[in-house]
Write a protein that holds these residues in place. Structure first.
Motif, PDB file in Angstrom:
ATOM      1  N   ARG A  81       0.842  -1.210   0.000  1.00 22.96           N
ATOM      2  CA  ARG A  81       0.000   0.000   0.000  1.00 22.96           C
ATOM      3  C   ARG A  81       0.874   1.257   0.000  1.00 22.96           C
ATOM      4  O   ARG A  81       0.587   2.229  -0.704  1.00 22.96           O
ATOM      5  N   ALA A  82       1.951   1.249   0.779  1.00 20.60           N
ATOM      6  CA  ALA A  82       2.878   2.392   0.801  1.00 20.60           C
ATOM      7  C   ALA A  82       3.559   2.552  -0.558  1.00 20.60           C
ATOM      8  O   ALA A  82       3.731   3.675  -1.051  1.00 20.60           O
ATOM      9  N   LEU A  83       3.921   1.441  -1.194  1.00 21.21           N
ATOM     10  CA  LEU A  83       4.546   1.479  -2.513  1.00 21.21           C
ATOM     11  C   LEU A  83       3.603   2.101  -3.540  1.00 21.21           C
ATOM     12  O   LEU A  83       4.016   2.964  -4.336  1.00 21.21           O
ATOM     13  N   ILE A  84       2.344   1.709  -3.525  1.00 22.15           N
ATOM     14  CA  ILE A  84       1.356   2.271  -4.451  1.00 22.15           C
ATOM     15  C   ILE A  84       1.193   3.772  -4.199  1.00 22.15           C
ATOM     16  O   ILE A  84       1.175   4.572  -5.138  1.00 22.15           O
ATOM     17  N   GLY A  85       1.121   4.163  -2.933  1.00 22.00           N
ATOM     18  CA  GLY A  85       0.986   5.585  -2.596  1.00 22.00           C
ATOM     19  C   GLY A  85       2.159   6.413  -3.082  1.00 22.00           C
ATOM     20  O   GLY A  85       1.984   7.503  -3.639  1.00 22.00           O
ATOM     21  N   GLU A  86       3.367   5.902  -2.897  1.00 17.79           N
ATOM     22  CA  GLU A  86       4.553   6.643  -3.345  1.00 17.79           C
ATOM     23  C   GLU A  86       4.678   6.643  -4.864  1.00 17.79           C
ATOM     24  O   GLU A  86       5.161   7.612  -5.445  1.00 17.79           O
ATOM     25  N   ALA A  87       4.242   5.572  -5.510  1.00 24.07           N
ATOM     26  CA  ALA A  87       4.266   5.541  -6.974  1.00 24.07           C
ATOM     27  C   ALA A  87       3.326   6.603  -7.540  1.00 24.07           C
ATOM     28  O   ALA A  87       3.647   7.260  -8.533  1.00 24.07           O
ATOM     29  N   VAL A  88       2.190   6.791  -6.894  1.00 18.30           N
ATOM     30  CA  VAL A  88       1.250   7.832  -7.330  1.00 18.30           C
ATOM     31  C   VAL A  88       1.888   9.210  -7.169  1.00 18.30           C
ATOM     32  O   VAL A  88       1.745  10.071  -8.036  1.00 18.30           O
ATOM     33  N   LEU A  89       2.621   9.424  -6.091  1.00 18.83           N
ATOM     34  CA  LEU A  89       3.321  10.703  -5.916  1.00 18.83           C
ATOM     35  C   LEU A  89       4.413  10.885  -6.970  1.00 18.83           C
ATOM     36  O   LEU A  89       4.599  11.978  -7.506  1.00 18.83           O
ATOM     37  N   GLN A  90       5.159   9.823  -7.249  1.00 18.54           N
ATOM     38  CA  GLN A  90       6.280   9.903  -8.178  1.00 18.54           C
ATOM     39  C   GLN A  90       5.823  10.042  -9.630  1.00 18.54           C
ATOM     40  O   GLN A  90       6.334  10.874 -10.369  1.00 18.54           O
ATOM     41  N   TYR A  91       4.879   9.202 -10.047  1.00 18.56           N
ATOM     42  CA  TYR A  91       4.513   9.119 -11.458  1.00 18.56           C
ATOM     43  C   TYR A  91       3.149   9.703 -11.798  1.00 18.56           C
ATOM     44  O   TYR A  91       2.845   9.878 -12.967  1.00 18.56           O
ATOM     45  N   GLY A  92       2.314   9.944 -10.806  1.00 26.08           N
ATOM     46  CA  GLY A  92       0.946  10.378 -11.055  1.00 26.08           C
ATOM     47  C   GLY A  92       0.019   9.179 -11.110  1.00 26.08           C
ATOM     48  O   GLY A  92       0.396   8.106 -11.580  1.00 26.08           O
ATOM     49  N   ALA A  93      -1.201   9.366 -10.625  1.00 25.79           N
ATOM     50  CA  ALA A  93      -2.155   8.258 -10.514  1.00 25.79           C
ATOM     51  C   ALA A  93      -2.527   7.687 -11.883  1.00 25.79           C
ATOM     52  O   ALA A  93      -2.661   6.466 -12.041  1.00 25.79           O
ATOM     53  N   GLU A  94      -2.674   8.541 -12.886  1.00 31.14           N
ATOM     54  CA  GLU A  94      -3.074   8.056 -14.210  1.00 31.14           C
ATOM     55  C   GLU A  94      -2.013   7.145 -14.812  1.00 31.14           C
ATOM     56  O   GLU A  94      -2.323   6.109 -15.392  1.00 31.14           O
ATOM     57  N   ARG A  95      -0.749   7.520 -14.668  1.00 29.03           N
ATOM     58  CA  ARG A  95       0.331   6.701 -15.233  1.00 29.03           C
ATOM     59  C   ARG A  95       0.443   5.365 -14.511  1.00 29.03           C
ATOM     60  O   ARG A  95       0.665   4.327 -15.139  1.00 29.03           O
ATOM     61  N   VAL A  96       0.291   5.365 -13.196  1.00 29.40           N
ATOM     62  CA  VAL A  96       0.342   4.113 -12.431  1.00 29.40           C
ATOM     63  C   VAL A  96      -0.825   3.219 -12.833  1.00 29.40           C
ATOM     64  O   VAL A  96      -0.655   2.012 -13.052  1.00 29.40           O
ATOM     65  N   ALA A  97      -2.022   3.799 -12.961  1.00 24.16           N
ATOM     66  CA  ALA A  97      -3.195   3.023 -13.370  1.00 24.16           C
ATOM     67  C   ALA A  97      -2.995   2.433 -14.765  1.00 24.16           C
ATOM     68  O   ALA A  97      -3.328   1.269 -15.014  1.00 24.16           O
TER      69      ALA A  97
END
Length: 167
Positions: A81-97
């Motif tokens: 969950r922390a990894l997903i949260g930080e990925a959203v900060l780093q790359y943006g939610a749309e790119r992670v999705a």
């Protein structure tokens, strides 16, 4: 053609938002996965290598000593969950999705909604874990941070081997 397309350097995208590196020092979207290194909340010498596969949402979480995470049983643990949260900060939610192939609602993705939308997540089958290669890339990245600042090329960062002059 823009200047960056004609240059010999790669364009670096700035993070979507600044993030703190203490909890998740390494996060990447690579090899069809979201993967990274997450610090332990209880032991300063322990980190977890966590990953989520695109499309299937198969997950893995192991310590740097290759022991399975105790919280990753039947669903995402706190490290993932922390990894997903930080990925959203780093790359943006749309790119992670997009990378994870998550179908999101009309309101757009957020870290909690991405986690909730990854239904059917299950542990990776035995032998499918890539923790060693992810941890190795993290350690290599740390080694680059310890180098003195210089403009001289680093041999391991050069893409093409040197050519020899033909006599």
């Amino acid at each position: 053609m823009s200047d960056w397309e004609r240059s010999s350097t790669a364009r670096v995208l700035p993070p979507a938002r600044p993030r703190k590196l203490a909890k998740v020092p390494f996060v990447e979207l690579a090899d069809g996965r979201l993967q990274g290194v997450v610090s332990s909340g209880s032991d300063i010498e322990r980190v977890y290598v966590s990953s989520v596969a695109a499309g299937t949402y198969a997950y893995a979480c192991r310590t740097n000593n290759n022991r399975p995470c105790g919280g990753a049983r039947g669903g995402f643990c706190a490290h993932i969950r922390a990894l997903i949260g930080e990925a959203v900060l780093q790359y943006g939610a749309e790119r992670v999705a997009r990378c994870l192939r998550v179908e999101t609602g009309a309101d757009g993705p957020t870290a909690p909604s991405l986690t909730a939308d990854m239904t059917g997540a299950r542990p990776l089958p035995a032998g499918g874990d890539t923790a060693a290669s992810v941890f190795s890339r993290f350690l290599r990245q740390l080694a680059y941070l310890e180098l003195a600042a210089t403009t001289a090329p680093l041999p391991e960062m050069q893409w093409f081997p040197p050519t020899r002059a033909v006599a």
